[in-house]
Design a protein around this motif. Structure first.
Motif, PDB file in Angstrom:
ATOM      1  N   ASN A  55       3.309  -8.202  31.947  1.00 42.44           N
ATOM      2  CA  ASN A  55       4.424  -8.776  31.547  1.00 42.44           C
ATOM      3  C   ASN A  55       5.413  -8.551  32.779  1.00 42.44           C
ATOM      4  OD1 ASN A  55       3.653  -9.838  29.418  1.00 42.44           O
ATOM      5  ND2 ASN A  55       4.079  -8.414  27.865  1.00 42.44           N
ATOM      6  N   LEU A  56       5.760  -7.348  33.265  1.00 36.62           N
ATOM      7  CA  LEU A  56       6.538  -7.284  34.435  1.00 36.62           C
ATOM      8  C   LEU A  56       5.856  -7.941  35.641  1.00 36.62           C
ATOM      9  CD1 LEU A  56       7.417  -3.672  33.654  1.00 36.62           C
ATOM     10  CD2 LEU A  56       8.692  -5.589  33.072  1.00 36.62           C
ATOM     11  N   GLN A  57       4.694  -7.680  35.827  1.00 36.03           N
ATOM     12  CA  GLN A  57       4.017  -8.195  37.101  1.00 36.03           C
ATOM     13  C   GLN A  57       4.196  -9.668  37.160  1.00 36.03           C
ATOM     14  OE1 GLN A  57       2.849  -6.465  39.563  1.00 36.03           O
ATOM     15  NE2 GLN A  57       1.696  -7.946  40.732  1.00 36.03           N
ATOM     16  N   LYS A  58       4.215 -10.472  35.901  1.00 39.66           N
ATOM     17  CA  LYS A  58       4.429 -11.972  36.209  1.00 39.66           C
ATOM     18  C   LYS A  58       5.975 -12.184  36.779  1.00 39.66           C
ATOM     19  CE  LYS A  58       1.739 -13.172  31.983  1.00 39.66           C
ATOM     20  NZ  LYS A  58       1.697 -13.924  30.709  1.00 39.66           N
ATOM     21  N   LYS A  59       6.945 -11.626  36.381  1.00 34.71           N
ATOM     22  CA  LYS A  59       8.470 -11.565  36.783  1.00 34.71           C
ATOM     23  C   LYS A  59       8.347 -11.079  38.339  1.00 34.71           C
ATOM     24  CE  LYS A  59      10.591 -10.574  32.576  1.00 34.71           C
ATOM     25  NZ  LYS A  59      11.519  -9.575  31.644  1.00 34.71           N
ATOM     26  N   TRP A  60       7.724 -10.213  38.538  1.00 39.25           N
ATOM     27  CA  TRP A  60       7.634  -9.556  40.158  1.00 39.25           C
ATOM     28  C   TRP A  60       6.993 -10.805  40.955  1.00 39.25           C
ATOM     29  CZ3 TRP A  60       5.069  -4.372  38.612  1.00 39.25           C
ATOM     30  CH2 TRP A  60       6.001  -3.751  38.021  1.00 39.25           C
ATOM     31  N   PHE A  61       5.706 -11.277  40.398  1.00 40.11           N
ATOM     32  CA  PHE A  61       5.162 -12.323  41.202  1.00 40.11           C
ATOM     33  C   PHE A  61       6.037 -13.565  41.439  1.00 40.11           C
ATOM     34  CE2 PHE A  61       1.681 -15.654  41.098  1.00 40.11           C
ATOM     35  CZ  PHE A  61       1.177 -15.463  42.378  1.00 40.11           C
ATOM     36  N   LEU A  62       6.349 -14.301  40.393  1.00 41.64           N
ATOM     37  CA  LEU A  62       7.397 -15.371  40.436  1.00 41.64           C
ATOM     38  C   LEU A  62       8.527 -15.065  41.636  1.00 41.64           C
ATOM     39  CD1 LEU A  62       7.469 -18.231  39.567  1.00 41.64           C
ATOM     40  CD2 LEU A  62       8.859 -17.539  37.473  1.00 41.64           C
ATOM     41  N   ARG A  63       9.211 -13.887  41.489  1.00 41.00           N
ATOM     42  CA  ARG A  63      10.135 -13.613  42.394  1.00 41.00           C
ATOM     43  C   ARG A  63       9.532 -13.915  43.884  1.00 41.00           C
ATOM     44  NH1 ARG A  63      15.310 -11.932  42.209  1.00 41.00           N
ATOM     45  NH2 ARG A  63      16.151 -10.708  44.180  1.00 41.00           N
ATOM     46  N   HIS A  64       8.314 -13.025  44.044  1.00 42.88           N
ATOM     47  CA  HIS A  64       7.835 -13.116  45.491  1.00 42.88           C
ATOM     48  C   HIS A  64       7.465 -14.501  46.111  1.00 42.88           C
ATOM     49  CE1 HIS A  64       7.547  -8.995  45.292  1.00 42.88           C
ATOM     50  NE2 HIS A  64       6.231  -8.678  44.695  1.00 42.88           N
ATOM     51  N   LYS A  65       7.131 -15.281  44.970  1.00 45.68           N
ATOM     52  CA  LYS A  65       6.952 -16.791  45.283  1.00 45.68           C
ATOM     53  C   LYS A  65       8.316 -17.450  45.846  1.00 45.68           C
ATOM     54  CE  LYS A  65       4.179 -17.930  42.069  1.00 45.68           C
ATOM     55  NZ  LYS A  65       3.378 -19.007  41.083  1.00 45.68           N
ATOM     56  N   TRP A  66       9.164 -17.006  45.037  1.00 47.00           N
ATOM     57  CA  TRP A  66      10.389 -17.804  45.245  1.00 47.00           C
ATOM     58  C   TRP A  66      10.880 -17.250  46.617  1.00 47.00           C
ATOM     59  CZ3 TRP A  66      12.719 -16.739  39.799  1.00 47.00           C
ATOM     60  CH2 TRP A  66      12.171 -17.532  38.983  1.00 47.00           C
ATOM     61  N   ARG A  67      10.810 -16.189  46.954  1.00 47.41           N
ATOM     62  CA  ARG A  67      11.076 -15.657  48.421  1.00 47.41           C
ATOM     63  C   ARG A  67      10.320 -16.506  49.229  1.00 47.41           C
ATOM     64  NH1 ARG A  67      13.843 -10.995  49.310  1.00 47.41           N
ATOM     65  NH2 ARG A  67      12.821 -10.843  51.168  1.00 47.41           N
ATOM     66  N   GLN A  68       9.180 -16.748  49.275  1.00 50.66           N
ATOM     67  CA  GLN A  68       8.475 -17.527  50.273  1.00 50.66           C
ATOM     68  C   GLN A  68       8.933 -19.028  50.143  1.00 50.66           C
ATOM     69  OE1 GLN A  68       6.390 -16.723  52.361  1.00 50.66           O
ATOM     70  NE2 GLN A  68       5.268 -14.627  51.408  1.00 50.66           N
TER      71      GLN A  68
END
Length: 465
Positions: free
Chosen positions: A270-283
């Motif tokens: 569940n935390l990884q989903k938030k981290w992953f989405l934030r990484h994609k937003w940075r891209q």
């Protein structure tokens, strides 16, 4: 200041002349007793504290003529630009996880696991039926018994099966990595279901291993503990010593790994989903920040628009460029959230996305991002063109990313084969961008396609100031 700073012919029209007359014009005002030193004929009106020309000359003499050509003026300091995209934005768990997956430590654990599994099977067969306890009732009949050799063989078999399963999964991953043929969209659902079955099978094997490990320890360590009257114990000393100390070593080696797996499977996702989405937003922000300084500015807008215009000409999906007014409108409506045309930092923009897209339920996030992704694609394509479902080839895909994000061509071709299903159309491409900015499931290929192209494989030119 240098010689180049002096405009050519700057002395044209200047003529030499004699000294100016030293006698000033007569002063008709009231007389004063204050006179300048060094020239008794010039008087000052009521200004006793004035600094004279002679005093100025003494305090700060004029520079020599040659000094005009040798002096270097200090350039004003330029604003410092820190490349935010070079910073490692992973958190501690992600760093530890990626390190562990590639470290020798995991290999050591798996080798120890293999050694335990083989030895458990071998010892269970060698000492079959030679380590057990039985409890009798008052009539002398066995009412409860435990055979540790049989349990040991089962535990070793499950461990060995898990190792074979993991090796097969790793082999499939290696074969997929070197695949040279693209998957079709019709086959993706089948692969997705197969992957889901493999995931749950692996999860079941892990749970069974950890459960058997704990159960075996609870049986062998307190083996000779009093279990009530009418109980008999029978166990070969060599078998007992091996199983006892092997179980302690297994707990020491495998229990930390078990804790790691439990965290990775049940608490972190569940935390990884938030981290992953934030990484994609940075891209995503990185695509808009042309100079890669961590701030989206009007200059970045012009440079990015120029890239999108090159893509439009390349793809030919739009006959004429999007009007300048519509271009600015898209940036002001969707990017410049601090005000029309005003700079916005990557962190501020990502915070805005977290508050709008991230706060929405998962099934509504695609609708949140679709307006600005559609506007982004309108720079180089049209709705009518996207409806035609014309196929985009590998060359168009590679040139698209080379122009927009400076992605290495070899890396781009590899990701095209591995992650982009066939056929690829502009409409499918836009759907991938929608998933890229809204889909948070890091194990789902649908949300990873664009991210995998942009992740960590950009050429060095993208990071030059």
């Amino acid at each position: 200041m240098s010689v180049g700073d002096i405009t050519q012919n700057s002395f044209t029209g200047m003529e030499k002349s004699g000294l100016l007359p030293t006698s000033p014009p007569a002063y008709s005002g009231p007389n004063t007793s204050n006179e300048l030193q060094g020239n008794s004929r010039i008087s000052v009106i009521g200004a006793a504290g004035i600094v004279t020309p002679d005093q100025v000359h003494e305090l700060s003499p004029p520079p020599a003529y040659d000094a005009i050509f040798t002096r270097r003026t200090t350039e004003p300091p330029r604003p410092h630009k820190s490349n935010n995209y070079k910073e490692d934005d992973r958190n501690l768990w992600e760093k530890v996880h990626e390190w562990f997956e590639l470290s020798i430590l995991q290999l050591i654990i798996w080798l120890a696991w293999l050694a335990f599994s083989i030895s458990f099977i071998v010892y269970g067969l060698m000492y079959d039926g030679q380590c057990n306890w039985k409890r009798y009732n008052k009539k002398g009949k066995v009412e409860q018994q435990e055979d540790l050799t049989g349990f040991m063989r089962v535990e070793g078999g499950v461990m060995c099966g898990t190792i074979v399963f993991v090796l097969l999964c790793r082999l499939l991953a290696v074969l997929d990595r070197y695949r040279t043929k693209r998957h079709s969209r019709s086959d993706l659902e089948g692969y997705k279901k197969c992957g889901g079955h493999l995931f749950f099978l692996g999860l079941g094997l892990y749970i069974a291993n950890f459960g058997l490990c704990i159960a075996g320890a609870s049986k062998i360590i307190p083996f000779y503990k009093d279990k009530g009257s009418n109980t008999t114990f029978k166990c070969d000393q060599e078998f007992y010593s091996f199983y006892y100390y092997a179980k302690i070593m297994e707990l020491v080696i495998l229990m930390p790994y078990a804790l790691y797996v439990i965290l990775a499977l049940f608490f972190v996702p569940n935390l990884q989903k938030k981290w992953f989405l934030r990484h994609k937003w940075r891209q995503w922000v990185r695509l808009l920040d042309a100079d890669q300084d961590g701030v989206i500015s009007a200059d970045d807008m012009e440079k990015t628009n120029a890239k999108l215009e090159r893509i439009r000409i390349l793809v030919g999906a739009r006959n004429t460029a999007l009007s300048g007014a519509n271009q600015k409108k898209w940036w002001n409506d969707h990017i410049f959230k601090c005000g029309a045309g005003k700079d916005i930092s990557i962190e501020d923009y990502i915070s805005y996305l977290e508050g709008t897209v991230g706060a929405a339920p998962p099934h509504e996030r695609a609708n949140k991002v679709k307006p600005f992704i559609t506007g982004f694609f309108n720079f180089f394509s049209t709705e009518d063109y996207r409806k035609k479902n014309l196929i985009l080839g590998e060359e168009d895909f590679v040139k698209f990313w080379t122009i927009l994000a400076d992605v290495d061509e070899r890396h781009c071709r590899e990701k095209f084969v591995k992650h982009i299903p066939t056929p690829l159309t502009m409409a499918y491409f836009m759907e991938d961008f929608v998933a890229f900015t809204s889909h948070d499931e890091f194990w789902n290929e649908y949300g990873n396609r664009i991210f995998n192209v942009l992740k960590g494989e950009r050429s060095d030119r993208c990071c030059k100031a």
